[in-house]
Design an enzyme around this catalytic site. Structure first.
Site, short mmCIF file in Angstrom:
data_model
loop_
_atom_site.label_atom_id
_atom_site.label_comp_id
_atom_site.label_asym_id
_atom_site.label_seq_id
_atom_site.Cartn_x
_atom_site.Cartn_y
_atom_site.Cartn_z
N GLU A 33 44.37 16.67 -23.77
CA GLU A 33 44.66 15.71 -24.84
C GLU A 33 46.14 15.83 -25.20
O GLU A 33 46.61 16.92 -25.50
CB GLU A 33 43.77 15.95 -26.06
CG GLU A 33 44.11 15.12 -27.28
CD GLU A 33 44.24 13.63 -27.02
OE1 GLU A 33 43.29 13.02 -26.50
OE2 GLU A 33 45.32 13.06 -27.34
N GLY A 39 41.19 10.60 -30.58
CA GLY A 39 41.81 9.37 -30.07
C GLY A 39 41.99 8.28 -31.11
O GLY A 39 42.11 8.55 -32.31
N THR A 40 41.99 7.06 -30.63
CA THR A 40 42.30 5.90 -31.47
C THR A 40 41.29 5.73 -32.61
O THR A 40 41.67 5.55 -33.77
CB THR A 40 42.27 4.61 -30.60
OG1 THR A 40 43.11 4.81 -29.47
CG2 THR A 40 42.74 3.40 -31.39
N HIS A 440 11.65 -6.97 -48.98
CA HIS A 440 12.30 -7.78 -50.01
C HIS A 440 12.90 -6.88 -51.07
O HIS A 440 12.27 -5.90 -51.46
CB HIS A 440 11.28 -8.73 -50.65
CG HIS A 440 11.84 -9.46 -51.82
ND1 HIS A 440 12.70 -10.53 -51.67
CD2 HIS A 440 11.74 -9.23 -53.16
CE1 HIS A 440 13.06 -10.96 -52.87
NE2 HIS A 440 12.49 -10.18 -53.79
#
Ligand SMILES: Cc1cc2nc3c(=O)[nH]c(=O)nc-3n(C[C@H](O)[C@H](O)[C@H](O)COP(=O)(O)OP(=O)(O)OC[C@H]3O[C@@H](n4cnc5c(N)ncnc54)[C@H](O)[C@@H]3O)c2cc1C
Length: 458
Positions: A33, A39-40, A440
């Site tokens: 890395e 990462g992103t 509901h």
């Protein structure tokens, strides 16, 4: 030279998960890395943007407090430093989690540096050479910077540098009216910036149906965002303390000057400095690594996962890539990219949840289809919550009765879409969901009702 069974380049969304699976299967693994673990998604994409959007939602609701019968004495003030601190803290939890899990994973060696190929099955990182029979590329993508005259002469922001912003830009001009640009646009407008979005195409997020992009443009404009479509940027320049964007549109040439500019005009894969030619790995003309349905590159023993293979541009597609590779390699489970159904969300408020084909795509197939739409103002839960913008749309194959696609733009659209997505994966007819009893009051309770109201797509 250290030899491994497998080397993974990039600790984004698929790499770390694959490292864990390979180690569990007794393989000796290296993962490389060069910047931030996770990462992103974790550092400059999903996590920080959705954390910022949560702050933007909070201030938006606070401003609407009177709608709910709440009186706030005094003004509502935003502390951008605190907003950023909150964002950083959330990101740190995820990033540190990935880093810690890899660094403590027995059987996995972590290299921190830029990895690149020096031969087919050999890589260099920080001056060391590593070799393995199996190599997995998970290098992601970055903001693409368009060749706009003058852009290299002005300070501009990308999704990455936006993460360091701890102040309120007075006027943020955003180049690009697609997913990334619109999420930042609404968040910063709610924080209090003046925001202008400049889009070259005739409408925002042009991959979506007309009605969807119109509705999104509508609520963004209602919040005070200046949306300019059909606007070609012909140049940018520094003008005093502002950055001026020169635009060509049907009305002629005009200029918009902002204090800050965000470039959100697309992404490009991180494959240009990977030495792919040294390994003979084929890419398309945009630099995406070419892969087959099981994510194998043209070189045997080398796979590409995530954004860099051009088969998806989401965290869930990268994760699914990991599952496909692990399934094929370790589980004798022949999973394929073509098994998956398009699905994603846009995290404006209200959000857009998408599954399968758009209405335009269904029309293009020429197949007889059924359609049903429902306005969010007719959804009781949305009404009760005072969040009635948007609508839901579902399309069904008339003959097979299978759901072809759905666009849910409205309260909880990013969650409710999964009702439909899972039925699509089950390849079940829409009548299954039509007969289901939903709870509901929820947004989802109206999905069976929508199925009752299907009519031929004209
Ligand atoms: C602003 C923004 C918002 C987004 N929001 C969402 C969202 O809400 N939902 C969603 O699903 N997706 C979202 N995305 C997309 C998502 O972030 C990406 O699709 C995802 O992170 C891709 O993961 P990946 O595994 O391909 O690579 P990445 O996560 O990009 O990781 C690649 C890693 O490889 C490293 N690397 C690159 N080259 C090398 C090298 N040569 N040597 C060593 N390491 C290297 C990088 O440093 C990086 O850590 C968003 C993206 C952006 C920009």
């Amino acid at each position: 030279m250290p030899n491994f069974d497998a080397i993974i380049i990039g600790a984004g969304q698929s790499g770390p998960a694959l490292a864990r699976r390979l180690v569990a299967a007794g393989r000796k693994v290296a993962i490389i890395e060069r910047k931030l673990f996770g990462g992103t998604c974790v550092n400059t994409g999903c996590t920080p943007t959705k954390t910022l959007i949560a702050s933007a939602y909070a201030v938006h609701v606070a401003r609407r407090a009177a709608d709910y019968g709440i009186r706030i004495e005094g003004s509502i003030n935003l502390d951008m430093k605190a907003v950023k601190t909150r964002k950083d803290a959330v990101v740190a939890v995820f990033r540190n989690g990935v880093e810690h899990s890899l660094k403590t994973l027995q059987g996995c060696r972590v290299y921190q540096g830029h990895g690149h190929f020096i031969a087919e099955k050999r890589l260099a990182v920080n001056g060391s050479e590593l070799a393995a029979d199996q190599i997995f590329i998970n290098v992601g993508a970055r903001a693409a910077i368009p060749p706009i005259p003058g852009l290299d002469q002005v300070p501009y922001l990308t999704n990455s540098s936006m993460m360091d912003v701890d102040f309120l830009p007075s006027h943020l001009v955003i180049l690009g009216g697609s997913y990334i640009g619109l999420e930042f646009a609404q968040a910063y407008r709610r924080f209090g910036s003046e925001v202008t979005v400049i889009e070259i195409g005739p409408r925002l997020i042009s991959r979506e149906d007309h009605d969807v992009s119109q509705a999104i443009a509508g609520f963004l404009k209602e919040e005070g965002i200046d949306v300019r479509v059909d606007s070609k940027i012909i140049g940018v320049e520094k003008l005093g303390n502002t950055i001026a964007v020169n635009i060509e549109s049907t009305g002629g040439i005009s200029q918009i000057a902002g204090t800050h500019m965000l470039v959100a005009t697309g992404r490009r894969p991180n494959t240009d400095d990977l030495g792919l030619d040294r390994a003979g790995i084929a890419t398309d003309r945009r630099g995406y690594i070419q892969v087959d349905d099981q994510l194998r590159t043209n070189i045997s023993g080398i796979w590409a996962m995530g954004d860099c293979n051009g088969r998806g541009a989401f965290t869930h597609t990268s994760w699914n890539d990991f599952e496909i590779v692990a399934g094929n390699l370790l589980d004798n489970d022949q999973r394929r990219v073509s098994d998956r159904i398009t699905a994603y969300a846009l995290y404006t408020d209200p959000p857009l949840g998408r599954a399968g084909m758009t209405e335009a795509e269904v029309r293009k197939t020429g197949k007889p289809a059924l359609i049903s739409t429902m306005a969010m103002k007719d959804v009781m839960r949305a009404y009760e919550k005072g969040e009635t913008k948007g609508f839901m749309k579902v399309l069904v194959d008339r003959d097979s009765k299978q759901i072809l696609g759905a666009s849910f733009l409205g309260l909880e659209g990013d969650e409710v879409i999964h009702c439909v997505l899972d039925i699509m994966y089950a390849k079940a007819p829409y009548t299954v969901i039509q007969r289901a009893m939903h709870i509901h009051p929820t947004v989802s309770e109206f999905i069976p009702t929508m199925m009752d109201k299907l009519k031929p797509l004209q």
